[in-house]
Design a protein around this motif. Sequence first.
Motif, mmCIF file in Angstrom:
data_model
loop_
_atom_site.group_PDB
_atom_site.id
_atom_site.type_symbol
_atom_site.label_atom_id
_atom_site.label_comp_id
_atom_site.label_asym_id
_atom_site.label_seq_id
_atom_site.Cartn_x
_atom_site.Cartn_y
_atom_site.Cartn_z
ATOM 1 N N TYR A 213 0.835 -1.196 0.000
ATOM 2 C CA TYR A 213 0.000 0.000 0.000
ATOM 3 C C TYR A 213 0.877 1.255 0.000
ATOM 4 O O TYR A 213 2.039 1.227 0.423
ATOM 5 C CB TYR A 213 -0.893 0.018 1.237
ATOM 6 C CG TYR A 213 -1.963 -1.047 1.255
ATOM 7 C CD1 TYR A 213 -3.193 -0.840 0.636
ATOM 8 C CD2 TYR A 213 -1.746 -2.261 1.908
ATOM 9 C CE1 TYR A 213 -4.179 -1.816 0.664
ATOM 10 C CE2 TYR A 213 -2.728 -3.244 1.948
ATOM 11 C CZ TYR A 213 -3.945 -3.014 1.316
ATOM 12 O OH TYR A 213 -4.914 -3.982 1.338
ATOM 13 N N GLU A 216 2.485 2.068 3.332
ATOM 14 C CA GLU A 216 3.599 1.192 3.685
ATOM 15 C C GLU A 216 4.880 1.636 2.980
ATOM 16 O O GLU A 216 5.964 1.641 3.578
ATOM 17 C CB GLU A 216 3.251 -0.249 3.316
ATOM 18 C CG GLU A 216 2.110 -0.811 4.143
ATOM 19 C CD GLU A 216 1.582 -2.132 3.626
ATOM 20 O OE1 GLU A 216 0.827 -2.798 4.358
ATOM 21 O OE2 GLU A 216 1.909 -2.503 2.476
ATOM 22 N N ASN A 247 -3.948 -2.960 5.379
ATOM 23 C CA ASN A 247 -2.815 -2.043 5.306
ATOM 24 C C ASN A 247 -2.120 -2.064 6.666
ATOM 25 O O ASN A 247 -2.752 -1.825 7.697
ATOM 26 C CB ASN A 247 -3.337 -0.639 4.982
ATOM 27 C CG ASN A 247 -2.240 0.360 4.716
ATOM 28 O OD1 ASN A 247 -1.116 0.214 5.190
ATOM 29 N ND2 ASN A 247 -2.569 1.405 3.969
#
Length: 258
Positions: A213, A216, A247
């Motif tokens: 994501y 991240e 996430n």
Amino acid sequence: MGFLDKFRKKPRVTPGGSPIYRYETPEEPGWRPPESVGAYAEEITEHFEALFPGRESFVFHELISDLVHIDINIMRPTEKQDFYVLYTTGMSDLPMTLPDELSDREDLKYAELYLFLPGSWDLGKEFSLSSDMPESSYWPVRMLKFLARFPHEYETWLGWGHTVPNGPEYTPLCDGVGFGGVVLSWTGEDNRLGGLNAEDGRKINFYSVIPAYKEEIEYKLKYGMEGLDKVFCEKQLPMILDIHRPNLCPDFKEVLDQ
């Protein structure tokens, strides 16, 4: 580094020590036939077959190759290990272009990529990939092919901890998927998944491709791969791709890659 951008410029370094490279689309260079094809394919295949024995496998051969010939090797699930193993061959036919400060690191110049897909993933029933396979099934294969050609096409390199956002807006890797890029890492405690030493002495590194994501990837830019790796470990990032996984940095709102 975006999927649709090219040509390296002088990088900006983030607080986590990550250089950010920008790329622009160059003029069309024309077709460049590969200098060699599958120079280490047999050794790499034998290595993965030793790591994941007893699997049926097939190869998604690239019919027309530019610069390097990239094949995607697919090992089918077994009853005890219900996941696919996908890995590239051909990426290591050419050395990657390291930055000046690492130019003497022969141990970083050659690499291949791999990832694991759940056993329920539709990769076809025969020993080939169907030409009419939907993008929802095909995108991991397309992603591996792109990434394996990326360092040679763009005269750069890929290594542990590198992140590749899918463009400046972190465009989803596929419709219905929340991942906006990838992180390269190593998987598990078996160091044989980290690479092999070929018979001619060449070190070939294997990197796990982790669809990630936006938050991240930005977290990694702020705190480095060690910081993101700690989050992945603490929150138990699955080794096998799960397009519905949460996430793991949902509250991280800083944007460093802009």
